[in-house]
Design an enzyme around this catalytic site. Structure first.
Site, PDB file in Angstrom:
ATOM      1  N   CYS A   1       0.810  -1.309   0.057  1.00 55.93           N
ATOM      2  CA  CYS A   1       0.031  -0.058  -0.039  1.00 55.93           C
ATOM      3  C   CYS A   1       0.787   1.279   0.018  1.00 55.93           C
ATOM      4  O   CYS A   1       0.538   2.140  -0.832  1.00 55.93           O
ATOM      5  CB  CYS A   1      -0.862   0.026   1.201  1.00 55.93           C
ATOM      6  SG  CYS A   1      -0.542  -0.864   2.782  1.00 55.93           S
TER       7      CYS A   1
ATOM      8  N   HIS B   1      -2.172   6.635   4.716  1.00 54.97           N
ATOM      9  CA  HIS B   1      -0.897   5.862   5.157  1.00 54.97           C
ATOM     10  C   HIS B   1       0.316   6.268   4.116  1.00 54.97           C
ATOM     11  O   HIS B   1       1.317   5.524   3.488  1.00 54.97           O
ATOM     12  CB  HIS B   1      -1.274   4.342   4.225  1.00 54.97           C
ATOM     13  CG  HIS B   1      -0.648   3.182   5.022  1.00 54.97           C
ATOM     14  ND1 HIS B   1      -0.695   1.959   4.711  1.00 54.97           N
ATOM     15  CD2 HIS B   1       0.389   3.028   5.885  1.00 54.97           C
ATOM     16  CE1 HIS B   1      -0.038   1.291   5.566  1.00 54.97           C
ATOM     17  NE2 HIS B   1       0.641   1.845   6.139  1.00 54.97           N
TER      18      HIS B   1
END
Length: 251
Positions: free
Chosen positions: A85, A141
């Site tokens: 990710c 993130h």
């Protein structure tokens, strides 16, 4: 533009979830949609090429994604800068390989420092320069700049980019009442609602623009598969997807 019930349901089913994000750009009212179309980018972690029905998936039905493919474009030759990710998000937003940054492997934790460099142009900042209103919803993130309780900021040597476990002393040194910097609002987005990292990474709280909703504290520990860490009162993992979707639709 307020989504219709059908569009809202599509967004719920088509990929906006705890392990995904939606980056949106809306043309200004003075521009017609023919001149400046709205843009919605849904990014789903761990979703493989063959997970949608339009690509041959059989076990899980994906009728809304299949409908989108049938009236749009379907690509059969695609490439990713990374299989996980944080680096893939960096590449999508900046157009660069993540290994050109300090992140040469793995992903960041929820308390990681900003990965996108200061003044780096992103897709969002480029769109905003062309008159778009921009928003990001879901997990970021890519790091935030947290303030320590003495008023200073963490340095890269003090960060926990590679190890989100056993970090109680680090968490205790963060002043969650202070604004967060280096996140979406400093990288081209007008609005942000989401979480800092993955759903199993503290701090367990929603972030709206530059502030957490509530102050995470250590007495609230995670259970089942989640890592132990700071969380706000009444945090409920099962409500995260719903909040993301509602906030994105409202935008």
């Amino acid at each position: 533009m307020q989504p219709s019930a059908t569009r809202r349901e599509f967004m719920k089913l088509a990929g906006l979830g705890a392990l995904g994000s939606m980056f949106a750009g809306c043309g200004t009212p003075v521009q017609s949609t023919a001149q400046r179309p709205n843009i919605i980018l849904m990014m789903a972690d761990d979703m493989g090429y063959g997970d949608a029905g339009c690509y041959g998936a059989k076990k899980i039905k994906t009728p809304n994604i299949d409908l989108l493919a049938s009236v749009g474009m379907r690509f059969t030759d695609a490439h990713s800068s990374s299989a996980v990710c944080t680096p893939s998000r960096y590449s999508v937003l900046t157009g660069r390989y993540a290994w050109r940054t300090r992140l040469n492997k793995n992903v960041q934790c929820g308390h990681g420092l900003p990965l996108i460099e200061n003044e780096r142009k992103t897709v969002a900042s480029m769109l905003r320069d062309h008159g778009y209103a921009t928003g990001a919803f879901g997990k970021w993130h890519l790091g935030f700049k947290y303030t320590r309780k003495d008023g200073t900021f963490f340095t890269e040597s003090q960060s926990l980019n590679d190890s989100p476990d056993n970090a109680d002393l680090y968490y205790k040194d963060i002043d969650y009442s202070k604004p967060l910097y280096g996140g979406p609002l400093d990288n081209g987005f007008d609005e942000f609602f989401g979480i800092s990292g993955s759903l199993d990474m503290p701090p367990y709280c929603f972030i709206r623009n530059r502030h957490t909703e509530g102050i995470p504290f250590i007495e609230k520990l995670r259970i089942t598969q989640q890592r132990a860490g700071y969380a706000v009162e009444d945090w409920d993992d099962t409500e995260v997807d719903v909040r993301f979707t509602d906030e994105a639709c409202d935008f």
